[in-house]
Design a protein around this motif. Structure first.
Motif, PDB file in Angstrom:
ATOM      1  N   ARG A  73       0.742  -0.724   0.125  1.00  9.42           N
ATOM      2  CA  ARG A  73       0.088  -0.269  -0.229  1.00  9.42           C
ATOM      3  C   ARG A  73       0.616   1.580  -0.246  1.00  9.42           C
ATOM      4  O   ARG A  73       0.716   2.293   0.048  1.00  9.42           O
ATOM      5  CB  ARG A  73      -1.008   0.357   1.036  1.00  9.42           C
ATOM      6  N   LYS A  74       2.437   0.613   0.201  1.00  7.57           N
ATOM      7  CA  LYS A  74       3.337   2.237   0.120  1.00  7.57           C
ATOM      8  C   LYS A  74       3.067   2.439  -1.447  1.00  7.57           C
ATOM      9  O   LYS A  74       3.181   2.570  -2.965  1.00  7.57           O
ATOM     10  CB  LYS A  74       4.232   1.946   0.338  1.00  7.57           C
ATOM     11  N   GLY A  75       2.807   4.287  -1.492  1.00  7.34           N
ATOM     12  CA  GLY A  75       2.931   5.027  -2.658  1.00  7.34           C
ATOM     13  C   GLY A  75       1.174   5.348  -3.137  1.00  7.34           C
ATOM     14  O   GLY A  75       0.999   6.004  -3.445  1.00  7.34           O
ATOM     15  N   VAL A  76       0.088   5.127  -2.427  1.00  2.00           N
ATOM     16  CA  VAL A  76      -0.885   5.047  -2.545  1.00  2.00           C
ATOM     17  C   VAL A  76      -1.895   6.451  -2.296  1.00  2.00           C
ATOM     18  O   VAL A  76      -0.900   7.265  -1.034  1.00  2.00           O
ATOM     19  CB  VAL A  76      -2.139   4.514  -0.989  1.00  2.00           C
ATOM     20  N   HIS A  77      -1.751   7.108  -3.261  1.00  2.00           N
ATOM     21  CA  HIS A  77      -2.125   8.388  -3.346  1.00  2.00           C
ATOM     22  C   HIS A  77      -3.003   9.126  -3.116  1.00  2.00           C
ATOM     23  O   HIS A  77      -3.886  10.721  -3.175  1.00  2.00           O
ATOM     24  CB  HIS A  77      -1.100   9.765  -3.820  1.00  2.00           C
ATOM     25  N   SER A  78      -4.310   8.316  -3.976  1.00  2.00           N
ATOM     26  CA  SER A  78      -5.473   8.639  -3.750  1.00  2.00           C
ATOM     27  C   SER A  78      -6.718   7.535  -4.178  1.00  2.00           C
ATOM     28  O   SER A  78      -6.193   6.632  -4.228  1.00  2.00           O
ATOM     29  CB  SER A  78      -5.343   9.433  -5.644  1.00  2.00           C
ATOM     30  N   MET A  79      -8.198   8.132  -3.389  1.00  3.41           N
ATOM     31  CA  MET A  79      -8.894   6.895  -3.735  1.00  3.41           C
ATOM     32  C   MET A  79     -10.269   7.410  -3.489  1.00  3.41           C
ATOM     33  O   MET A  79     -10.297   8.381  -3.315  1.00  3.41           O
ATOM     34  CB  MET A  79      -8.596   6.219  -2.097  1.00  3.41           C
ATOM     35  N   ILE A  80     -11.211   7.040  -4.606  1.00  5.28           N
ATOM     36  CA  ILE A  80     -12.619   6.917  -5.039  1.00  5.28           C
ATOM     37  C   ILE A  80     -13.331   5.527  -4.251  1.00  5.28           C
ATOM     38  O   ILE A  80     -13.336   5.272  -4.449  1.00  5.28           O
ATOM     39  CB  ILE A  80     -12.523   7.457  -6.158  1.00  5.28           C
ATOM     40  N   ALA A  81     -14.536   6.382  -3.627  1.00  2.00           N
ATOM     41  CA  ALA A  81     -15.778   5.479  -3.570  1.00  2.00           C
ATOM     42  C   ALA A  81     -17.065   6.367  -3.672  1.00  2.00           C
ATOM     43  O   ALA A  81     -16.893   7.183  -4.016  1.00  2.00           O
ATOM     44  CB  ALA A  81     -16.256   5.279  -1.639  1.00  2.00           C
ATOM     45  N   VAL A  82     -17.407   5.654  -4.318  1.00  2.00           N
ATOM     46  CA  VAL A  82     -18.300   5.422  -5.448  1.00  2.00           C
ATOM     47  C   VAL A  82     -19.820   4.135  -4.700  1.00  2.00           C
ATOM     48  O   VAL A  82     -19.796   3.163  -4.234  1.00  2.00           O
ATOM     49  CB  VAL A  82     -19.048   5.948  -7.422  1.00  2.00           C
ATOM     50  N   PRO A  83     -21.278   4.449  -4.688  1.00  2.00           N
ATOM     51  CA  PRO A  83     -21.896   4.383  -3.991  1.00  2.00           C
ATOM     52  C   PRO A  83     -22.651   3.530  -5.255  1.00  2.00           C
ATOM     53  O   PRO A  83     -22.722   4.082  -5.991  1.00  2.00           O
ATOM     54  CB  PRO A  83     -23.288   5.089  -3.093  1.00  2.00           C
ATOM     55  N   LEU A  84     -23.055   2.303  -4.482  1.00  2.00           N
ATOM     56  CA  LEU A  84     -23.967   0.937  -5.808  1.00  2.00           C
ATOM     57  C   LEU A  84     -25.393   1.292  -5.399  1.00  2.00           C
ATOM     58  O   LEU A  84     -26.069   0.809  -4.391  1.00  2.00           O
ATOM     59  CB  LEU A  84     -23.115  -0.425  -5.798  1.00  2.00           C
ATOM     60  N   ARG A  85     -25.875   2.209  -6.590  1.00  2.00           N
ATOM     61  CA  ARG A  85     -27.639   2.431  -6.147  1.00  2.00           C
ATOM     62  C   ARG A  85     -28.218   1.971  -7.867  1.00  2.00           C
ATOM     63  O   ARG A  85     -28.014   2.361  -8.630  1.00  2.00           O
ATOM     64  CB  ARG A  85     -27.722   3.513  -6.492  1.00  2.00           C
TER      65      ARG A  85
END
Length: 785
Positions: free
Chosen positions: A357-369
């Protein structure tokens, strides 16, 4: 002389014979050092053959201080009296001179070149830099004077895109034809790769010879990324939802996201989605989600903190919960407090995956609707990918998640409907077949695994009077809950009609009327595609006769004790619901031990299958040796059933038994009340022979009442029959078709209590129509050993 007027004269041997003040200022050599020397001694490298031939082109002089000095030189021949060249006048203009002149009074062309919004460059025919505009310098990260005169490969990394660029420069210089192409490449001053639309074209002298190559490079990264997003959406439309399986659909979403959109992606669903429950209210605080799919650019997905199938508690600060609460995509970047807490939480949960997980710099979470219901959340993480998730990425994520959510919801609904239909069907199909001595039975029912859903196949074994048994199989058109419900109604109707003891052809006629009524709604309009097929057979173990009729159903197969098997030749008849057409009955006499196979069309029919060939395979499979009927069922299914059946399969095997003369006694009765006593006596003697003296009292009463009624109200011929099966059956037949019925006798009536006594003294009783009249029967339970 000014720099702009730098000039020199050389003779035909290449010896400098004249040197201007501009030449001195440009090169640093005074006239006394230059005149008399070979011009080759002043060059840092030999000129190109094309420049010599054209008497114009780029050359690199050696300045007096030793540094290279790139110049564009033109030569003009000095002709002698005979018209041949006696020498040449060389003029040169350094880049700084033209720049100075442009700065003082730039032309419109120079302004357009310098102020263009795209990268513009000019190379000589040897792929050396001659001119660059400001955008090109910013892309390269160095000023123009550092690049002018340098060979292109010396200014960039050795990569495929650099070699492609160089080969196109050479192609334009050699052929004089323009080139246009697209490239995904980096540049020295850019921190990531960009998409470039590049056009190269030749610059030609008056004779048409290429003297340089100009190029324009347009940064089309945004357009390229938009095309990539559109391509990703197109792939998602084709690649997500190929099956009606919740987990597989989630896996397809992850396959779309990794690696182009995310270095790691996961799909977590709310627990109720994987069951048959309705969505509960959204909880406050922590939310429990179950991991159904994840993927990574790293083999084995070591960066996943949650294993597949496991449930995890997500805290309120986590991006997945924030996305579920907000109902939209939530982006999180390195350095943000919630992002740091989330990564720390993942590392604490799965320390072995923290190096990945080193270098993790961005994340996006999106709901499933889907359809206003939240099903779960999809998460994308970037590590090796250089760009953080931007607003356009969030729009793309929401579109992908929306498509995937609809497919997941479809799969969930299909699974729930399939489970409901299967439960309904299992509740209607017989679990433990009723005990009877006429046949030994075994059965199998396999629901379809196709996307169409559960069909309406059914089977049943119904005990009838006189030791007989009814065997039935049927198939309702369509799939799903409506078909299962219709199947249940037909199954109930068949049992009701069988209880009336109708012959097979008459029973199917009544069933056909029922399906016709079911296919008509309250307004009288026809409803499309409601129909069924059915095969109804009755086996009599006393006569060993099998009577059957079919309504659009495949014929049964019969295996005789000698090992021969064949399909019963019979008219299939119209399917139920067509109406107005008759059904024909077929009657066979079977030896004891024969096997009758009844089945639905899913066993032998398939799109790529010949029905006749499959029927022959069925007959061969039925002749195989097996320890039991159950084992024979399994071997038949294995040998005959398609690998991926598109319809339900029902199989019912019945091995016939026979009731011999030692278990049946028959007497013809004269239509005279005086013979009732003789009938009672004969019955009592037969019970003694069978060792059933305890049943004599009740049997005498039953025989007396039934025979008396037949003599009094019926018509000859009259016959009494006793059958010893699993119960003691007493039957009295006469030539009248009038059915008996119970009635309530008044206190002072002398008669009217006969059938009431029979009903109270026996286990069950009834009547059935025969070809010559009717039969009234009654059953008494026998004592268990």
């Amino acid at each position: 002389m000014e720099q702009a007027s730098a000039a020199a004269v050389i003779d035909v041997r290449g010896i400098v014979t004249g040197w201007s003040e501009g030449a001195r200022s440009l090169t640093g050599y005074p006239a006394e050092e230059a005149v008399g020397r070979s011009v080759g001694a002043l060059l840092a490298e030999p000129p190109s053959a094309t420049s010599v031939a054209a008497l114009a082109g780029p050359v690199v002089l050696r300045h007096r201080d030793g540094s290279p000095l790139p110049l564009t030189v033109r030569a003009c021949a000095v002709l002698g009296a005979d018209g041949t060249p006696d020498g040449y006048v060389l003029t040169a203009e350094p880049p700084s001179a033209s720049a100075s002149a442009s700065a003082s009074s730039p032309t419109l062309a120079e302004q357009a070149f310098e102020q263009a919004s795209m990268s513009l460059s000019v190379f000589d025919t040897e792929q050396r830099y001659l001119r660059l505009n400001d955008v090109a310098c910013r892309v390269m990260g160095v000023p123009e004077d550092v690049l002018v005169g340098r060979y292109f490969p010396e200014s960039v990394e050795d990569a495929d895109h650099s070699r492609s660029f160089l080969s196109n420069l050479r192609l334009v210089a050699e052929t004089g034809r323009p080139v246009r192409y697209n490239s995904w490449a980096g540049a020295p001053a850019l921190n990531r790769e960009h998409a470039w639309s590049i056009e190269m074209w030749p610059l030609k002298d008056p004779s048409g010879r290429p003297t340089a190559v100009a190029l324009a490079a347009f940064d089309s990264t945004e357009q390229y990324l938009a095309q990539q997003r559109l391509a990703l959406l197109n792939e998602a439309a084709a690649g997500i939802g190929t099956t009606l399986d919740v987990v597989r659909t989630a896996e397809e979403l992850v396959e779309i996201l990794v690696p182009r959109y995310a270095d790691f992606a996961s799909v977590d669903l709310l627990p109720w989605v994987l069951g048959a429950d309705e969505p509960p209210p959204a909880p406050d605080g922590e939310i429990v989600l179950r991991r159904v799919a994840h993927g990574s650019v790293t083999e084995g997905t070591p960066d996943a903190a949650v294993r597949l199938g496991e449930a995890d508690v997500y805290p309120p600060f986590s991006p997945p919960v924030q996305a579920l609460r907000a109902g939209r995509a939530v982006r999180s970047q390195a350095g943000e407090p919630d992002f740091v807490r989330w990564v720390d939480d993942r590392n604490a949960r799965s320390p072995e995956g923290s190096p990945h997980r080193k270098g993790v710099h961005s994340m996006i979470a999106v709901p499933l609707r889907a359809r206003g219901t939240t099903l779960g959340v999809a998460v994308g993480v970037r590590m090796a990918h250089p760009d953080d998730y931007a607003a356009d990425d969030a729009v793309l994520a929401e579109e992908l998640a929306s498509r995937a959510a609809v497919c997941i919801d479809n799969a969930r609904r299909f699974a729930r409907e399939r489970s409901t239909a299967l439960a309904l069907q299992h509740s209607l199909l017989p679990r433990d077949l009723p005990g009877q001595a006429a046949v030994e039975v075994a059965h199998r029912y396999l629901p379809s695994g196709s996307l169409a859903g559960i069909g309406g196949d059914w089977f049943d074994v119904i005990p009838l009077s006189g030791g007989r048994v009814a065997l039935v199989v049927g198939d309702v058109v369509g799939h799903g809950i409506p078909s299962s419900a219709t199947m249940g109604r037909l199954c109930t109707a068949v049992r009701t009609l069988a209880d009336v003891d109708l012959p097979p052809d008459e029973l199917l006629t009544h069933l056909d009327d029922l399906v016709t009524h079911l296919a008509t709604d309250d307004t009288g309009d026809e409803v499309a595609e409601l129909g069924a097929t059915c095969l109804y057979a009755v086996y009599d173990p006393v006569s060993r006769r099998l009577t059957m009729a079919a309504a659009g159903h495949p014929p049964p197969a019969v295996v005789l004790p000698d090992g021969t098997a064949s399909l019963v030749p019979m008219a299939a008849g119209p399917p139920l619901g067509v109406g107005g057409l008759p059904f024909e009955a077929v009657e066979l006499e079977l030896p004891e031990g024969a096997v009758v196979a009844l089945y639905t069309d899913g066993l032998i029919e398939d799109r790529d299958r010949d029905v006749d060939h499959a029927s022959a395979e069925l007959c061969r499979a039925l002749t195989a040796s097996a320890e039991s009927l159950d084992a024979l069922c399994d071997s038949v299914l294995k040998a005959v059933m398609p690998e991926e059946p598109s319809d339900d399969v029902a199989l019912l095997l019945a091995r016939t038994r026979a009731l011999g003369a030692d278990r049946v006694a028959t007497w013809d009765i004269e239509p005279d009340p005086a013979h009732v006593a003789g009938a009672r006596q004969s019955a009592t003697e037969q019970l003694t022979a069978w060792g059933l003296d305890e049943e004599a009292f009740v049997t005498e009463l039953v025989v007396s009442e039934l025979v008396t009624n037949a003599i009094r109200y019926g018509e000859p011929p009259i016959q009494l029959r006793l059958i010893r099966d699993r119960a003691l059956i007493c039957e009295v037949s006469d030539g009248s078709s009038t059915s008996p019925h119970l009635r309530r006798a008044h206190a002072y009536d002398e008669g009217g209590r006969g059938l009431l006594l029979v009903a109270q003294l026996t286990q069950r009783w009834g009547s059935r129509q025969t070809g010559s009249g009717k039969t009234i029967w009654a059953e008494q339970p026998l004592p268990t050993d």
